[in-house]
Write a protein that holds these residues in place. Structure first.
Motif, mmCIF file in Angstrom:
data_model
loop_
_atom_site.group_PDB
_atom_site.id
_atom_site.type_symbol
_atom_site.label_atom_id
_atom_site.label_comp_id
_atom_site.label_asym_id
_atom_site.label_seq_id
_atom_site.Cartn_x
_atom_site.Cartn_y
_atom_site.Cartn_z
ATOM 1 N N LYS A 149 -23.117 -20.618 23.412
ATOM 2 C CA LYS A 149 -21.860 -21.045 24.026
ATOM 3 C C LYS A 149 -21.668 -20.240 25.308
ATOM 4 O O LYS A 149 -21.120 -19.144 25.303
ATOM 5 N N ASN A 150 -22.160 -20.822 26.392
ATOM 6 C CA ASN A 150 -22.032 -20.193 27.694
ATOM 7 C C ASN A 150 -21.484 -21.228 28.683
ATOM 8 O O ASN A 150 -21.186 -22.363 28.310
ATOM 9 N N GLU A 151 -21.345 -20.836 29.931
ATOM 10 C CA GLU A 151 -20.763 -21.738 30.925
ATOM 11 C C GLU A 151 -21.550 -23.037 31.039
ATOM 12 O O GLU A 151 -20.977 -24.126 31.138
ATOM 13 N N GLN A 152 -22.862 -22.941 31.042
ATOM 14 C CA GLN A 152 -23.707 -24.130 31.157
ATOM 15 C C GLN A 152 -23.457 -25.090 29.993
ATOM 16 O O GLN A 152 -23.358 -26.306 30.181
ATOM 17 N N TYR A 154 -20.751 -25.363 28.071
ATOM 18 C CA TYR A 154 -19.427 -25.966 28.170
ATOM 19 C C TYR A 154 -19.381 -27.032 29.261
ATOM 20 O O TYR A 154 -18.802 -28.110 29.056
ATOM 21 N N LYS A 176 -16.321 -13.387 23.838
ATOM 22 C CA LYS A 176 -17.578 -13.604 24.546
ATOM 23 C C LYS A 176 -18.006 -15.063 24.555
ATOM 24 O O LYS A 176 -18.485 -15.569 25.577
ATOM 25 N N SER A 177 -17.831 -15.764 23.431
ATOM 26 C CA SER A 177 -18.349 -17.118 23.301
ATOM 27 C C SER A 177 -17.311 -18.213 23.494
ATOM 28 O O SER A 177 -17.631 -19.285 24.003
ATOM 29 N N PRO A 181 -16.303 -17.783 28.831
ATOM 30 C CA PRO A 181 -17.031 -18.859 29.513
ATOM 31 C C PRO A 181 -16.133 -20.025 29.910
ATOM 32 O O PRO A 181 -16.323 -20.631 30.968
ATOM 33 N N HIS A 184 -14.039 -19.028 32.901
ATOM 34 C CA HIS A 184 -14.871 -18.968 34.103
ATOM 35 C C HIS A 184 -15.113 -20.344 34.729
ATOM 36 O O HIS A 184 -15.318 -20.442 35.944
#
Length: 235
Positions: A149-152, A154, A176-177, A181, A184
């Motif tokens: 679960k990161n910006e990419q 999402y 963090k998850s 993200p 951001h």
């Protein structure tokens, strides 16, 4: 708001304490080989090293336990002891789902007003099984299980559902998850802390400076907050 997503583990139901319990049992099984502090450090190192290969979830956890046991005993661990580790770890694949306080009532109310999604990371089979065992699946219009679960991740999900970040709300226990993200990429995030947090998911205070999100003490507070968000920009 077009889409409201909920994290699963330790947001909808109890999860991390089950992993802590299994790790403690591993320490007991290997207590005649190695001290608990050393084992805990080496086991964590193995988990992080193996994320790239095996991802998150029970199976990765079990493989990391076996690898750690072999390393710390210089290969002296017996087949019987490895079987004991597997048997202990197997508990993570079918433990009873303990839904957190207020979650069914909150989901019942929100699902009548909004499109809800479960957005979780980990092993596909493991997470699907927990969702089914929870008895909560019928509240969610969508289910997304991702490797990270990161910006990419999402951005990819929002694009697939034709939802702008400003139209998206993520609810979860992990800064963090689930929170950073989303913040951001311009989405809105609601943090509901859980009493136990895996070390890998912890975030230092310095990384939170200037980040805008809402923190609630309980899921029961979600109904009032999200209802207000339909008329005012409270996040």
């Amino acid at each position: 708001m077009k889409l409201i997503a909920f994290d699963a583990d330790d947001t909808l139901w109890v999860n991390e304490p089950n992993y802590v319990n299994v790790k403690d049992k591993l320490c007991e099984l290997l207590s005649h080989h190695i001290d608990k502090k050393t084992l805990s450090h080496r086991f964590y190192d193995a988990q992080i090293r193996n994320l790239r290969l095996f991802g998150y979830g029970a199976k990765s956890f079990i493989l990391s336990m076996i690898e750690t046991a072999i390393e710390l005993t210089d290969g002296r661990i017996t087949g019987h002891e490895i079987q004991q580790i597997i048997d202990v770890g197997r508990q993570l694949l079918d433990f009873p789902i303990d839904v957190l306080d207020g979650i069914p009532d909150v989901l019942d109310t929100l699902s009548q007003q909004f499109d809800l999604m479960v957005l979780t990371k980990g092993d596909l089979f493991d997470q699907e099984s927990k969702i089914a065992r929870s008895g909560l699946a019928h509240y969610f219009k969508h289910v997304e299980i991702v490797s990270e679960k990161n910006e990419q991740a999402y951005r990819g999900i929002l694009k697939r559902y034709n939802v702008q970040p400003s139209e998206f709300v993520m609810i979860g226990n992990s800064l963090k998850s689930d929170i950073l993200p989303v913040v951001h990429i311009g989405g809105r995030a609601i943090h509901i802390p859980y009493s136990v947090t895996w070390e890998h998911e912890r975030v230092s205070e310095e990384h939170l400076v200037g980040k805008s999100f809402t923190t609630l003490e309980s899921a029961r507070e979600l109904i009032d907050l999200l209802t207000k968000m339909t008329t005012t920009d409270v996040l």
